[in-house]
Motif scaffolding. Structure first.
Motif, PDB file in Angstrom:
ATOM      1  N   SER A  60       0.852  -1.242   0.030  1.00  0.00           N
ATOM      2  CA  SER A  60      -0.200   0.026   0.098  1.00  0.00           C
ATOM      3  C   SER A  60       0.992   1.235   0.005  1.00  0.00           C
ATOM      4  CB  SER A  60      -1.017   0.027   1.347  1.00  0.00           C
ATOM      5  OG  SER A  60      -1.518   1.188   1.329  1.00  0.00           O
ATOM      6  N   ASP A  62       0.080   4.247   0.074  1.00  0.00           N
ATOM      7  CA  ASP A  62      -0.484   5.370   0.918  1.00  0.00           C
ATOM      8  C   ASP A  62      -0.048   5.116   2.448  1.00  0.00           C
ATOM      9  OD1 ASP A  62      -1.537   7.025  -1.158  1.00  0.00           O
ATOM     10  OD2 ASP A  62      -3.265   5.814  -1.305  1.00  0.00           O
ATOM     11  N   GLN A  93      -8.938   7.121   8.600  1.00  0.00           N
ATOM     12  CA  GLN A  93      -8.482   7.316   7.087  1.00  0.00           C
ATOM     13  C   GLN A  93      -7.701   6.097   6.582  1.00  0.00           C
ATOM     14  OE1 GLN A  93      -5.752  10.583   6.602  1.00  0.00           O
ATOM     15  NE2 GLN A  93      -6.001  10.772   4.608  1.00  0.00           N
ATOM     16  N   SER A  94      -6.906   5.394   7.366  1.00  0.00           N
ATOM     17  CA  SER A  94      -6.038   4.121   7.078  1.00  0.00           C
ATOM     18  C   SER A  94      -7.172   3.210   6.448  1.00  0.00           C
ATOM     19  CB  SER A  94      -5.222   3.842   8.096  1.00  0.00           C
ATOM     20  OG  SER A  94      -4.317   4.766   8.289  1.00  0.00           O
ATOM     21  N   GLN A  97      -8.724   4.018   3.348  1.00  0.00           N
ATOM     22  CA  GLN A  97      -7.892   3.825   2.016  1.00  0.00           C
ATOM     23  C   GLN A  97      -7.844   2.255   1.627  1.00  0.00           C
ATOM     24  OE1 GLN A  97      -3.966   5.497   3.346  1.00  0.00           O
ATOM     25  NE2 GLN A  97      -4.835   7.448   2.452  1.00  0.00           N
ATOM     26  N   ASP A 100     -11.287   1.549   0.173  1.00  0.00           N
ATOM     27  CA  ASP A 100     -11.481   2.025  -1.164  1.00  0.00           C
ATOM     28  C   ASP A 100     -10.925   1.103  -2.213  1.00  0.00           C
ATOM     29  OD1 ASP A 100     -13.010   4.054   0.023  1.00  0.00           O
ATOM     30  OD2 ASP A 100     -11.179   5.491  -0.111  1.00  0.00           O
ATOM     31  N   ARG A 101     -10.239   0.163  -1.880  1.00  0.00           N
ATOM     32  CA  ARG A 101      -9.378  -0.919  -3.043  1.00  0.00           C
ATOM     33  C   ARG A 101     -10.491  -1.330  -3.462  1.00  0.00           C
ATOM     34  NH1 ARG A 101      -4.317  -2.141  -3.121  1.00  0.00           N
ATOM     35  NH2 ARG A 101      -4.887  -4.347  -3.096  1.00  0.00           N
TER      36      ARG A 101
END
Length: 150
Positions: A60, A62, A93-94, A97, A100-101
């Protein structure tokens, strides 16, 4: 002689460091060796214990962590697994992320004693499934009956 054979077959103390998948995870250059170790333990659990299919590791960008992608069984959807040492913090937020994959997500907390705890993460709140099976609260009913008869 049996002692010599036993020592020949005993794995070296650092067999994990020599494992091809561990080496592949290190090559992703995420920087956090504890997270790589956690990811490898989860990888071994998914492949050797739970027998998940097509387990692979991805970086990842990000989050700078190793994620695992796997199928619970043939024909099942791909899941993203986020292995995380228990002392490492995680923010909303992590999680966002990883969600969102586009794949279902599992967070796997990895304790220092190698205990693994999986938690299914979802996009929003999910109503739990009702309990399955013939559940009776017989213990409380019997206790209540005893009190009434006294």
């Amino acid at each position: 002689m049996s002692g010599a054979k036993a020592s020949e077959k005993a794995p070296s103390a650092n067999w994990i460091l020599q494992h091809p998948t561990y080496q592949q995870m290190k090559e992703l250059n995420v920087g956090e060796s504890e997270q790589i170790h956690a990811a490898f333990l989860v990888y071994m659990d998914l492949t050797e214990v739970r027998r998940w299919k097509e387990v692979s590791c991805v970086k990842s960008l990000d989050l700078q962590v190793v994620l695992l992608e796997a199928k619970e069984k043939d024909g099942a959807p791909v899941h993203t697994v986020l292995p995380l040492p228990v002392h490492q913090s995680l923010c909303h937020q992590s999680i966002r992320q990883v969600l969102d994959r586009g794949f279902p997500m599992l967070l796997c907390a990895v304790a220092s004693d190698s205990t693994l705890v999986y938690q299914r993460m979802t996009d929003g709140l999910v109503t739990p499934d009702p309990p399955v099976g013939p559940f009776e609260d017989a213990g409380r009913r019997q206790h209540r009956k005893r009190r009434q008869h006294r």
